[in-house]
Write a protein that holds these residues in place. Sequence first.
Motif, PDB file in Angstrom:
ATOM      1  N   ALA A   1      37.430  41.584  53.751  1.00  0.00           N
ATOM      2  CA  ALA A   1      36.967  42.964  53.923  1.00  0.00           C
ATOM      3  C   ALA A   1      37.645  43.976  53.003  1.00  0.00           C
ATOM      4  O   ALA A   1      37.049  45.006  52.686  1.00  0.00           O
ATOM      5  CB  ALA A   1      37.183  43.393  55.381  1.00  0.00           C
ATOM      6  N   ASP A   2      38.879  43.706  52.572  1.00  0.00           N
ATOM      7  CA  ASP A   2      39.649  44.722  51.842  1.00  0.00           C
ATOM      8  C   ASP A   2      39.949  44.246  50.417  1.00  0.00           C
ATOM      9  O   ASP A   2      40.835  43.405  50.205  1.00  0.00           O
ATOM     10  CB  ASP A   2      40.951  45.003  52.605  1.00  0.00           C
ATOM     11  CG  ASP A   2      41.747  46.166  52.028  1.00  0.00           C
ATOM     12  OD1 ASP A   2      41.359  46.699  50.976  1.00  0.00           O
ATOM     13  OD2 ASP A   2      42.756  46.532  52.660  1.00  0.00           O
ATOM     14  N   PRO A   3      39.263  44.787  49.395  1.00  0.00           N
ATOM     15  CA  PRO A   3      39.491  44.342  48.010  1.00  0.00           C
ATOM     16  C   PRO A   3      40.913  44.641  47.508  1.00  0.00           C
ATOM     17  O   PRO A   3      41.467  43.863  46.724  1.00  0.00           O
ATOM     18  CB  PRO A   3      38.471  45.122  47.195  1.00  0.00           C
ATOM     19  CG  PRO A   3      37.597  45.848  48.145  1.00  0.00           C
ATOM     20  CD  PRO A   3      38.193  45.759  49.504  1.00  0.00           C
ATOM     21  N   GLU A   4      41.502  45.734  47.940  1.00  0.00           N
ATOM     22  CA  GLU A   4      42.871  46.079  47.512  1.00  0.00           C
ATOM     23  C   GLU A   4      43.876  45.064  48.062  1.00  0.00           C
ATOM     24  O   GLU A   4      44.797  44.634  47.368  1.00  0.00           O
ATOM     25  CB  GLU A   4      43.223  47.501  47.978  1.00  0.00           C
ATOM     26  CG  GLU A   4      44.606  47.966  47.581  1.00  0.00           C
ATOM     27  CD  GLU A   4      44.810  48.028  46.065  1.00  0.00           C
ATOM     28  OE1 GLU A   4      45.993  47.982  45.650  1.00  0.00           O
ATOM     29  OE2 GLU A   4      43.836  48.139  45.310  1.00  0.00           O
ATOM     30  N   TYR A   5      43.707  44.694  49.311  1.00  0.00           N
ATOM     31  CA  TYR A   5      44.570  43.678  49.939  1.00  0.00           C
ATOM     32  C   TYR A   5      44.441  42.354  49.174  1.00  0.00           C
ATOM     33  O   TYR A   5      45.439  41.716  48.860  1.00  0.00           O
ATOM     34  CB  TYR A   5      44.185  43.491  51.405  1.00  0.00           C
ATOM     35  CG  TYR A   5      45.008  42.450  52.150  1.00  0.00           C
ATOM     36  CD1 TYR A   5      46.259  42.761  52.651  1.00  0.00           C
ATOM     37  CD2 TYR A   5      44.511  41.166  52.346  1.00  0.00           C
ATOM     38  CE1 TYR A   5      47.005  41.818  53.319  1.00  0.00           C
ATOM     39  CE2 TYR A   5      45.249  40.210  53.015  1.00  0.00           C
ATOM     40  CZ  TYR A   5      46.494  40.544  53.509  1.00  0.00           C
ATOM     41  OH  TYR A   5      47.243  39.599  54.174  1.00  0.00           O
ATOM     42  N   ARG A   6      43.205  41.973  48.866  1.00  0.00           N
ATOM     43  CA  ARG A   6      42.960  40.733  48.121  1.00  0.00           C
ATOM     44  C   ARG A   6      43.631  40.779  46.756  1.00  0.00           C
ATOM     45  O   ARG A   6      44.295  39.824  46.337  1.00  0.00           O
ATOM     46  CB  ARG A   6      41.463  40.507  47.942  1.00  0.00           C
ATOM     47  CG  ARG A   6      41.131  39.282  47.085  1.00  0.00           C
ATOM     48  CD  ARG A   6      39.648  39.121  46.831  1.00  0.00           C
ATOM     49  NE  ARG A   6      38.932  38.685  48.004  1.00  0.00           N
ATOM     50  CZ  ARG A   6      38.821  37.406  48.366  1.00  0.00           C
ATOM     51  NH1 ARG A   6      39.382  36.472  47.632  1.00  0.00           N
ATOM     52  NH2 ARG A   6      38.152  37.079  49.441  1.00  0.00           N
ATOM     53  N   ARG A   7      43.529  41.906  46.037  1.00  0.00           N
ATOM     54  CA  ARG A   7      44.138  42.046  44.707  1.00  0.00           C
ATOM     55  C   ARG A   7      45.657  41.908  44.782  1.00  0.00           C
ATOM     56  O   ARG A   7      46.271  41.206  43.977  1.00  0.00           O
ATOM     57  CB  ARG A   7      43.748  43.403  44.097  1.00  0.00           C
ATOM     58  CG  ARG A   7      44.195  43.589  42.648  1.00  0.00           C
ATOM     59  CD  ARG A   7      43.911  44.986  42.136  1.00  0.00           C
ATOM     60  NE  ARG A   7      44.609  46.032  42.879  1.00  0.00           N
ATOM     61  CZ  ARG A   7      45.934  46.282  42.781  1.00  0.00           C
ATOM     62  NH1 ARG A   7      46.678  45.563  41.969  1.00  0.00           N
ATOM     63  NH2 ARG A   7      46.489  47.238  43.482  1.00  0.00           N
ATOM     64  N   GLN A   8      46.263  42.576  45.762  1.00  0.00           N
ATOM     65  CA  GLN A   8      47.720  42.515  45.915  1.00  0.00           C
ATOM     66  C   GLN A   8      48.198  41.096  46.243  1.00  0.00           C
ATOM     67  O   GLN A   8      49.219  40.640  45.722  1.00  0.00           O
ATOM     68  CB  GLN A   8      48.182  43.492  46.999  1.00  0.00           C
ATOM     69  CG  GLN A   8      48.084  44.940  46.590  1.00  0.00           C
ATOM     70  CD  GLN A   8      48.472  45.889  47.712  1.00  0.00           C
ATOM     71  OE1 GLN A   8      48.735  45.469  48.840  1.00  0.00           O
ATOM     72  NE2 GLN A   8      48.501  47.176  47.409  1.00  0.00           N
ATOM     73  N   ARG A   9      47.456  40.402  47.101  1.00  0.00           N
ATOM     74  CA  ARG A   9      47.820  39.025  47.457  1.00  0.00           C
ATOM     75  C   ARG A   9      47.696  38.100  46.245  1.00  0.00           C
ATOM     76  O   ARG A   9      48.544  37.229  46.036  1.00  0.00           O
ATOM     77  CB  ARG A   9      46.940  38.507  48.592  1.00  0.00           C
ATOM     78  CG  ARG A   9      47.218  39.128  49.935  1.00  0.00           C
ATOM     79  CD  ARG A   9      48.573  38.782  50.444  1.00  0.00           C
ATOM     80  NE  ARG A   9      48.697  37.334  50.617  1.00  0.00           N
ATOM     81  CZ  ARG A   9      49.585  36.742  51.369  1.00  0.00           C
ATOM     82  NH1 ARG A   9      50.445  37.456  52.051  1.00  0.00           N
ATOM     83  NH2 ARG A   9      49.635  35.440  51.455  1.00  0.00           N
ATOM     84  N   GLU A  10      46.664  38.296  45.451  1.00  0.00           N
ATOM     85  CA  GLU A  10      46.480  37.465  44.258  1.00  0.00           C
ATOM     86  C   GLU A  10      47.589  37.724  43.242  1.00  0.00           C
ATOM     87  O   GLU A  10      48.089  36.787  42.607  1.00  0.00           O
ATOM     88  CB  GLU A  10      45.097  37.697  43.663  1.00  0.00           C
ATOM     89  CG  GLU A  10      43.983  37.092  44.500  1.00  0.00           C
ATOM     90  CD  GLU A  10      42.583  37.491  44.040  1.00  0.00           C
ATOM     91  OE1 GLU A  10      42.457  38.362  43.143  1.00  0.00           O
ATOM     92  OE2 GLU A  10      41.619  36.931  44.599  1.00  0.00           O
ATOM     93  N   GLN A  11      47.999  39.002  43.097  1.00  0.00           N
ATOM     94  CA  GLN A  11      49.115  39.323  42.196  1.00  0.00           C
ATOM     95  C   GLN A  11      50.403  38.676  42.698  1.00  0.00           C
ATOM     96  O   GLN A  11      51.180  38.135  41.902  1.00  0.00           O
ATOM     97  CB  GLN A  11      49.307  40.837  42.110  1.00  0.00           C
ATOM     98  CG  GLN A  11      48.326  41.543  41.217  1.00  0.00           C
ATOM     99  CD  GLN A  11      48.592  43.049  41.172  1.00  0.00           C
ATOM    100  OE1 GLN A  11      49.356  43.588  41.977  1.00  0.00           O
ATOM    101  NE2 GLN A  11      47.942  43.726  40.233  1.00  0.00           N
ATOM    102  N   LEU A  12      50.615  38.740  43.986  1.00  0.00           N
ATOM    103  CA  LEU A  12      51.813  38.136  44.573  1.00  0.00           C
ATOM    104  C   LEU A  12      51.825  36.624  44.331  1.00  0.00           C
ATOM    105  O   LEU A  12      52.856  36.057  43.950  1.00  0.00           O
ATOM    106  CB  LEU A  12      51.885  38.439  46.078  1.00  0.00           C
ATOM    107  CG  LEU A  12      53.064  37.844  46.844  1.00  0.00           C
ATOM    108  CD1 LEU A  12      54.384  38.379  46.302  1.00  0.00           C
ATOM    109  CD2 LEU A  12      52.938  38.137  48.324  1.00  0.00           C
TER     110      LEU A  12
END
Length: 87
Positions: A63-74
């Motif tokens: 649901a949250d693209p920002e959350y997904r982006r941060q997790r992928e960066q991590l």
Amino acid sequence: MMKVRSSFAKTNFISMFCNRTNKITILKKVGLFLLILPFCTISTQAQTKKCLTDFIHQQKMDADPEYRRQREQLEQKIQGFIENNQS
């Protein structure tokens, strides 16, 4: 006439098969079992509860693209660290 009771009627079940030392050992084992039994049921009850972390994480990833982006960066940073610090 006088009734005679048999010695079998006067003895209990354990004493028919065991001497005094064995009776104490059996009683200790039974006592230990009864002491441990409640903890066994507590641990099995604890295992039936499910942690919702994975469920919530997946919902946020969907649901949250920002959350997904941060997790992928991590994940990328962690993989880079692992690759650079292998022995």
